[in-house]
Motif scaffolding. Sequence first.
Motif, PDB file in Angstrom:
ATOM      1  N   ASP A   5      -6.080 -22.049  70.822  1.00  0.00           N
ATOM      2  CA  ASP A   5      -7.188 -22.646  71.399  1.00  0.00           C
ATOM      3  C   ASP A   5      -8.409 -21.745  70.863  1.00  0.00           C
ATOM      4  O   ASP A   5      -8.347 -20.592  70.893  1.00  0.00           O
ATOM      5  N   ASN A   6      -9.395 -22.634  70.410  1.00  0.00           N
ATOM      6  CA  ASN A   6     -10.609 -21.890  69.940  1.00  0.00           C
ATOM      7  C   ASN A   6     -10.275 -20.800  68.654  1.00  0.00           C
ATOM      8  O   ASN A   6     -11.027 -19.921  68.391  1.00  0.00           O
ATOM      9  N   LEU A   7      -9.401 -21.177  68.035  1.00  0.00           N
ATOM     10  CA  LEU A   7      -8.872 -20.311  66.865  1.00  0.00           C
ATOM     11  C   LEU A   7      -9.987 -20.509  65.777  1.00  0.00           C
ATOM     12  O   LEU A   7     -10.330 -19.491  64.884  1.00  0.00           O
ATOM     13  N   GLU A   8     -10.459 -21.636  65.489  1.00  0.00           N
ATOM     14  CA  GLU A   8     -11.687 -21.947  64.456  1.00  0.00           C
ATOM     15  C   GLU A   8     -12.695 -21.042  64.576  1.00  0.00           C
ATOM     16  O   GLU A   8     -13.453 -20.685  64.070  1.00  0.00           O
ATOM     17  N   ASN A   9     -13.008 -21.126  65.955  1.00  0.00           N
ATOM     18  CA  ASN A   9     -14.481 -20.453  66.517  1.00  0.00           C
ATOM     19  C   ASN A   9     -14.177 -18.851  66.286  1.00  0.00           C
ATOM     20  O   ASN A   9     -15.015 -18.148  65.828  1.00  0.00           O
ATOM     21  N   LYS A  10     -12.865 -18.355  66.574  1.00  0.00           N
ATOM     22  CA  LYS A  10     -12.809 -17.013  66.308  1.00  0.00           C
ATOM     23  C   LYS A  10     -12.850 -16.538  64.791  1.00  0.00           C
ATOM     24  O   LYS A  10     -13.212 -15.578  64.442  1.00  0.00           O
ATOM     25  N   LEU A  11     -11.979 -17.386  63.927  1.00  0.00           N
ATOM     26  CA  LEU A  11     -12.110 -17.192  62.505  1.00  0.00           C
ATOM     27  C   LEU A  11     -13.497 -17.108  62.116  1.00  0.00           C
ATOM     28  O   LEU A  11     -13.919 -16.511  61.162  1.00  0.00           O
ATOM     29  N   ASP A  12     -14.413 -18.242  62.418  1.00  0.00           N
ATOM     30  CA  ASP A  12     -15.903 -18.125  62.242  1.00  0.00           C
ATOM     31  C   ASP A  12     -16.516 -16.973  62.373  1.00  0.00           C
ATOM     32  O   ASP A  12     -17.223 -16.424  61.657  1.00  0.00           O
ATOM     33  N   LYS A  13     -16.351 -16.437  63.627  1.00  0.00           N
ATOM     34  CA  LYS A  13     -16.888 -15.154  63.934  1.00  0.00           C
ATOM     35  C   LYS A  13     -16.273 -13.814  63.144  1.00  0.00           C
ATOM     36  O   LYS A  13     -17.414 -13.383  62.838  1.00  0.00           O
ATOM     37  N   VAL A  14     -15.354 -13.928  62.694  1.00  0.00           N
ATOM     38  CA  VAL A  14     -14.537 -12.803  61.906  1.00  0.00           C
ATOM     39  C   VAL A  14     -15.337 -12.802  60.588  1.00  0.00           C
ATOM     40  O   VAL A  14     -15.908 -12.051  59.889  1.00  0.00           O
ATOM     41  N   VAL A  15     -15.495 -14.135  60.028  1.00  0.00           N
ATOM     42  CA  VAL A  15     -15.872 -14.290  58.569  1.00  0.00           C
ATOM     43  C   VAL A  15     -17.395 -13.998  58.804  1.00  0.00           C
ATOM     44  O   VAL A  15     -17.846 -13.220  57.811  1.00  0.00           O
ATOM     45  N   ASN A  16     -18.112 -14.310  59.613  1.00  0.00           N
ATOM     46  CA  ASN A  16     -19.761 -14.022  59.680  1.00  0.00           C
ATOM     47  C   ASN A  16     -19.978 -12.759  59.932  1.00  0.00           C
ATOM     48  O   ASN A  16     -20.964 -12.201  59.405  1.00  0.00           O
ATOM     49  N   LYS A  17     -19.274 -11.773  60.348  1.00  0.00           N
ATOM     50  CA  LYS A  17     -19.082 -10.442  60.538  1.00  0.00           C
ATOM     51  C   LYS A  17     -18.708  -9.647  59.459  1.00  0.00           C
ATOM     52  O   LYS A  17     -19.088  -8.776  59.304  1.00  0.00           O
ATOM     53  N   ALA A  18     -17.760 -10.126  58.630  1.00  0.00           N
ATOM     54  CA  ALA A  18     -17.225  -9.318  57.559  1.00  0.00           C
ATOM     55  C   ALA A  18     -18.236  -9.313  56.311  1.00  0.00           C
ATOM     56  O   ALA A  18     -18.925 -10.205  56.012  1.00  0.00           O
ATOM     57  N   SER A  19     -17.844  -8.101  55.848  1.00  0.00           N
ATOM     58  CA  SER A  19     -18.733  -7.798  54.583  1.00  0.00           C
ATOM     59  C   SER A  19     -17.880  -8.377  53.284  1.00  0.00           C
ATOM     60  O   SER A  19     -16.735  -7.851  52.927  1.00  0.00           O
ATOM     61  N   LEU A  20     -18.460  -9.574  52.725  1.00  0.00           N
ATOM     62  CA  LEU A  20     -17.540 -10.040  51.872  1.00  0.00           C
ATOM     63  C   LEU A  20     -18.118  -9.741  50.402  1.00  0.00           C
ATOM     64  O   LEU A  20     -18.967 -10.733  49.684  1.00  0.00           O
ATOM     65  N   LYS A  21     -18.027  -8.773  50.000  1.00  0.00           N
ATOM     66  CA  LYS A  21     -18.845  -8.270  48.745  1.00  0.00           C
ATOM     67  C   LYS A  21     -17.658  -8.358  47.783  1.00  0.00           C
ATOM     68  O   LYS A  21     -16.245  -7.770  47.850  1.00  0.00           O
ATOM     69  N   SER A  22     -17.850  -8.842  46.532  1.00  0.00           N
ATOM     70  CA  SER A  22     -16.821  -8.892  45.585  1.00  0.00           C
ATOM     71  C   SER A  22     -16.331  -7.358  44.911  1.00  0.00           C
ATOM     72  O   SER A  22     -17.424  -6.763  44.299  1.00  0.00           O
ATOM     73  N   LYS A  23     -15.359  -6.904  44.915  1.00  0.00           N
ATOM     74  CA  LYS A  23     -15.055  -5.752  44.276  1.00  0.00           C
ATOM     75  C   LYS A  23     -14.850  -5.631  42.716  1.00  0.00           C
ATOM     76  O   LYS A  23     -14.601  -4.584  42.151  1.00  0.00           O
ATOM     77  N   ASN A  24     -15.006  -6.854  42.316  1.00  0.00           N
ATOM     78  CA  ASN A  24     -14.775  -7.090  40.899  1.00  0.00           C
ATOM     79  C   ASN A  24     -16.136  -6.812  40.150  1.00  0.00           C
ATOM     80  O   ASN A  24     -16.180  -6.774  38.779  1.00  0.00           O
TER      81      ASN A  24
END
Length: 69
Positions: A5-24
């Motif tokens: 339950d609420n898995l999508e909301n939890k994933l959205d929180k994680v993705v929004n907080k994560a530093s998503l910089k390309s290492k390439n």
Amino acid sequence: MGKFDNLENKLDKVVNKASLKSKNDKNTKNILIYNVPVEWTEILKENGISFSSYAKMAILEKMKKDGLV
């Protein structure tokens, strides 16, 4: 409540907080090693030679030429 339950909301929180910089991403700064231009070190890399090994060979040749070794 179920396990997912609420898995999508939890994933959205994680993705929004994560530093998503390309290492390439290539660093385009002109970084100098022992005052050697980056272009020279890139030429060595393209030919499968590391800067440190090439520098060692050059220093040894120069020392032999000058009679130090």
